[in-house]
Design a protein around this motif. Sequence first.
Motif, PDB file in Angstrom:
ATOM      1  N   THR A 252       9.847   3.907   4.147  1.00  0.00           N
ATOM      2  CA  THR A 252       9.806   5.037   3.307  1.00  0.00           C
ATOM      3  C   THR A 252      10.864   5.123   2.465  1.00  0.00           C
ATOM      4  O   THR A 252      12.122   4.519   2.551  1.00  0.00           O
ATOM      5  CB  THR A 252       9.951   6.278   4.326  1.00  0.00           C
ATOM      6  OG1 THR A 252      11.150   6.283   5.063  1.00  0.00           O
ATOM      7  CG2 THR A 252       8.791   6.218   5.374  1.00  0.00           C
ATOM      8  N   ILE A 253      10.541   5.695   1.054  1.00  0.00           N
ATOM      9  CA  ILE A 253      11.765   5.877   0.178  1.00  0.00           C
ATOM     10  C   ILE A 253      11.808   7.435  -0.005  1.00  0.00           C
ATOM     11  O   ILE A 253      10.966   8.213  -0.471  1.00  0.00           O
ATOM     12  CB  ILE A 253      11.487   5.246  -1.104  1.00  0.00           C
ATOM     13  CG1 ILE A 253      11.326   3.653  -0.911  1.00  0.00           C
ATOM     14  CG2 ILE A 253      12.409   5.834  -2.170  1.00  0.00           C
ATOM     15  CD1 ILE A 253      10.787   3.154  -2.017  1.00  0.00           C
TER      16      ILE A 253
ATOM     17  N   ILE B 200       0.941  -1.254  -0.169  1.00  0.00           N
ATOM     18  CA  ILE B 200      -0.042  -0.081  -0.021  1.00  0.00           C
ATOM     19  C   ILE B 200       0.818   1.180   0.005  1.00  0.00           C
ATOM     20  O   ILE B 200       1.577   1.279   0.843  1.00  0.00           O
ATOM     21  CB  ILE B 200      -0.981   0.126   1.112  1.00  0.00           C
ATOM     22  CG1 ILE B 200      -1.925  -1.440   1.256  1.00  0.00           C
ATOM     23  CG2 ILE B 200      -1.686   1.205   1.451  1.00  0.00           C
ATOM     24  CD1 ILE B 200      -2.637  -1.393   2.395  1.00  0.00           C
ATOM     25  N   ILE B 201       0.795   2.155  -1.044  1.00  0.00           N
ATOM     26  CA  ILE B 201       1.713   3.148  -1.317  1.00  0.00           C
ATOM     27  C   ILE B 201       0.935   4.476  -1.238  1.00  0.00           C
ATOM     28  O   ILE B 201      -0.472   4.723  -1.805  1.00  0.00           O
ATOM     29  CB  ILE B 201       2.528   3.101  -2.471  1.00  0.00           C
ATOM     30  CG1 ILE B 201       3.322   1.612  -2.664  1.00  0.00           C
ATOM     31  CG2 ILE B 201       3.494   3.822  -2.860  1.00  0.00           C
ATOM     32  CD1 ILE B 201       3.880   1.412  -3.991  1.00  0.00           C
ATOM     33  N   LYS B 202       1.766   5.545  -0.959  1.00  0.00           N
ATOM     34  CA  LYS B 202       1.265   6.845  -1.112  1.00  0.00           C
ATOM     35  C   LYS B 202       2.540   7.739  -1.072  1.00  0.00           C
ATOM     36  O   LYS B 202       3.575   7.426  -0.599  1.00  0.00           O
ATOM     37  CB  LYS B 202       0.229   7.265   0.006  1.00  0.00           C
ATOM     38  CG  LYS B 202       1.004   7.638   1.425  1.00  0.00           C
ATOM     39  CD  LYS B 202      -0.209   7.995   2.562  1.00  0.00           C
ATOM     40  CE  LYS B 202       0.427   7.968   3.817  1.00  0.00           C
ATOM     41  NZ  LYS B 202      -0.555   8.735   4.765  1.00  0.00           N
ATOM     42  N   GLY B 203       2.495   8.926  -1.905  1.00  0.00           N
ATOM     43  CA  GLY B 203       3.514   9.830  -1.974  1.00  0.00           C
ATOM     44  C   GLY B 203       3.629  10.279  -3.451  1.00  0.00           C
ATOM     45  O   GLY B 203       2.580  10.269  -4.375  1.00  0.00           O
TER      46      GLY B 203
ATOM     47  N   ASP C  27      14.158   9.710  -7.539  1.00  0.00           N
ATOM     48  CA  ASP C  27      14.026  10.976  -6.682  1.00  0.00           C
ATOM     49  C   ASP C  27      12.461  10.584  -6.119  1.00  0.00           C
ATOM     50  O   ASP C  27      12.164  11.705  -5.443  1.00  0.00           O
ATOM     51  CB  ASP C  27      14.197  12.333  -7.257  1.00  0.00           C
ATOM     52  CG  ASP C  27      15.713  12.640  -7.940  1.00  0.00           C
ATOM     53  OD1 ASP C  27      16.614  11.916  -7.265  1.00  0.00           O
ATOM     54  OD2 ASP C  27      15.868  13.116  -8.608  1.00  0.00           O
ATOM     55  N   SER C  28      11.968   9.639  -5.900  1.00  0.00           N
ATOM     56  CA  SER C  28      10.686   9.517  -5.445  1.00  0.00           C
ATOM     57  C   SER C  28      10.580   9.700  -3.794  1.00  0.00           C
ATOM     58  O   SER C  28      11.683   9.503  -3.262  1.00  0.00           O
ATOM     59  CB  SER C  28      10.099   8.137  -5.771  1.00  0.00           C
ATOM     60  OG  SER C  28      10.103   8.075  -7.089  1.00  0.00           O
ATOM     61  N   SER C  29       9.491  10.189  -3.482  1.00  0.00           N
ATOM     62  CA  SER C  29       9.123  10.271  -2.159  1.00  0.00           C
ATOM     63  C   SER C  29       7.786   9.222  -1.624  1.00  0.00           C
ATOM     64  O   SER C  29       6.679   9.731  -1.913  1.00  0.00           O
ATOM     65  CB  SER C  29       8.907  11.759  -1.898  1.00  0.00           C
ATOM     66  OG  SER C  29       8.718  11.874  -0.229  1.00  0.00           O
ATOM     67  N   LEU C  30       8.135   8.377  -1.041  1.00  0.00           N
ATOM     68  CA  LEU C  30       6.884   7.323  -0.872  1.00  0.00           C
ATOM     69  C   LEU C  30       7.066   6.802   0.527  1.00  0.00           C
ATOM     70  O   LEU C  30       7.927   6.614   1.343  1.00  0.00           O
ATOM     71  CB  LEU C  30       7.326   6.145  -1.802  1.00  0.00           C
ATOM     72  CG  LEU C  30       7.214   6.647  -3.365  1.00  0.00           C
ATOM     73  CD1 LEU C  30       7.672   5.155  -4.079  1.00  0.00           C
ATOM     74  CD2 LEU C  30       5.897   6.926  -3.913  1.00  0.00           C
ATOM     75  N   GLU C  31       5.607   6.472   0.900  1.00  0.00           N
ATOM     76  CA  GLU C  31       5.608   5.774   2.067  1.00  0.00           C
ATOM     77  C   GLU C  31       4.940   4.666   1.857  1.00  0.00           C
ATOM     78  O   GLU C  31       3.841   4.426   1.003  1.00  0.00           O
ATOM     79  CB  GLU C  31       4.578   6.663   3.043  1.00  0.00           C
ATOM     80  CG  GLU C  31       5.167   7.841   3.590  1.00  0.00           C
ATOM     81  CD  GLU C  31       4.483   8.556   4.610  1.00  0.00           C
ATOM     82  OE1 GLU C  31       3.197   8.084   5.017  1.00  0.00           O
ATOM     83  OE2 GLU C  31       4.539   9.639   4.975  1.00  0.00           O
ATOM     84  N   ILE C  32       5.303   3.413   2.487  1.00  0.00           N
ATOM     85  CA  ILE C  32       4.964   2.038   1.782  1.00  0.00           C
ATOM     86  C   ILE C  32       4.783   1.003   3.127  1.00  0.00           C
ATOM     87  O   ILE C  32       5.377   0.848   4.010  1.00  0.00           O
ATOM     88  CB  ILE C  32       6.077   1.271   1.047  1.00  0.00           C
ATOM     89  CG1 ILE C  32       6.286   2.321  -0.123  1.00  0.00           C
ATOM     90  CG2 ILE C  32       5.700  -0.037   0.483  1.00  0.00           C
ATOM     91  CD1 ILE C  32       7.726   1.624  -0.817  1.00  0.00           C
TER      92      ILE C  32
END
Length: 391
Positions: free
Chosen positions: A110-111, A66-69, A78-83
């Motif tokens: 987090t990425i 489940i991802i958002k960002g 250069d992604s900014s993601l919460e997983i």
Amino acid sequence: LTLSEFFVSAAGGTIHGDVVIDGKSEQIQIASLDSTADLHGLYSQLDPEGSAKLGTLEFLDTPRVIIKGTIPLAQPADSSLEIDYSQWKGFQILVGDKTIPVSKVSGLLTIEGRKLSTKEMQINVFGGDTFIPSGSISFEGDGFLIDGMFEVDRMPLAEVARFYGIDDRLMRGDLTMNFRGSRGKEISSLQGSGSLQIENARLNGFPVIGPVQMYSGTIIPAFSRQNRSTLLGSFIIEAGILISSDINVGSDETLVVAGAQINLADGTNAIQAKSYVEGELAERSGLIDKGIGVVGKGHFSDPEMELKELPVELKEEAMRTSLGMTPASLEVVTAFFEKFEAETEVEAQESAPEETDAAAADDAGDSPEAAAPAPAANRPSLDSPIFSDPD
């Protein structure tokens, strides 16, 4: 372009959620994305260079993610993601021609660009549950930096033994450990600290303790036959050198107390240890708080061991019988004491004072009574304290 509550089948699974592709900002904005697809395969298409860094991973099933960002269209790296990540079968880490199995994966990731961080991650490695409260890995050029902490609960030591090509009959037990540290690409950059405990253990093949037990067992067989020992110890690692001064391995019959330094880059180590009989064996033999001192040096898989201390009571025939010593044991003991006594005699001769005027006068019968020589120590001892740095 807005994709609201979309649903697609892709890469062996499904993807659904709410996504906005913003042409002005050139970003993919993910409000929510729920996936069971092969995201590693998709990532390989989006960022081949970044995906190549995961080339040592072999995925065994597709994860639930489940991802958002946000993902920049021009620079996906250069992604900014919460997983929120979970994967039952997990993956294998390829190390040469061997694999490390990792399963039952769950936790928060987090990425941020080329930095992957974890929070409250749980995995199963070699059959042991591992909890990672926090950690991160950053990629920079061809290098990387790992920083974090982990806790291992009851990992079967026999599985670790098989991975390293060690006979699992010589190394088994339930390993519990914690570690906090960091490292870069080179093992010499590793630093940190931790502690470990192994229960229901047989450790004849375990680094440091195995060689000590086996060598001590050539003198008193009880040391090499322990099957249900408990190991306790702590350690620090500085510049890839592991240092421990409080390794204790106890059973109903024996206790081994050891200190060691291990170079993790080349596998060389230096060991100092004392081995004691315990319980009924100690009471029957009378060897209470009297141990066998040994040192070792060389590669941790097969260090060269040397006997440095023996209780003088082992000269007694009754003592040898009560400890179940073998003819081979007696040869080792006899040779040690003969060498010790010969060295003691040489030292006494070298340290004897030159004849004084008073001693010369004694030849004429006019001398005070000569002082009695100092009594010899009642047993050999280590050249240096048990936990000093080995030579």
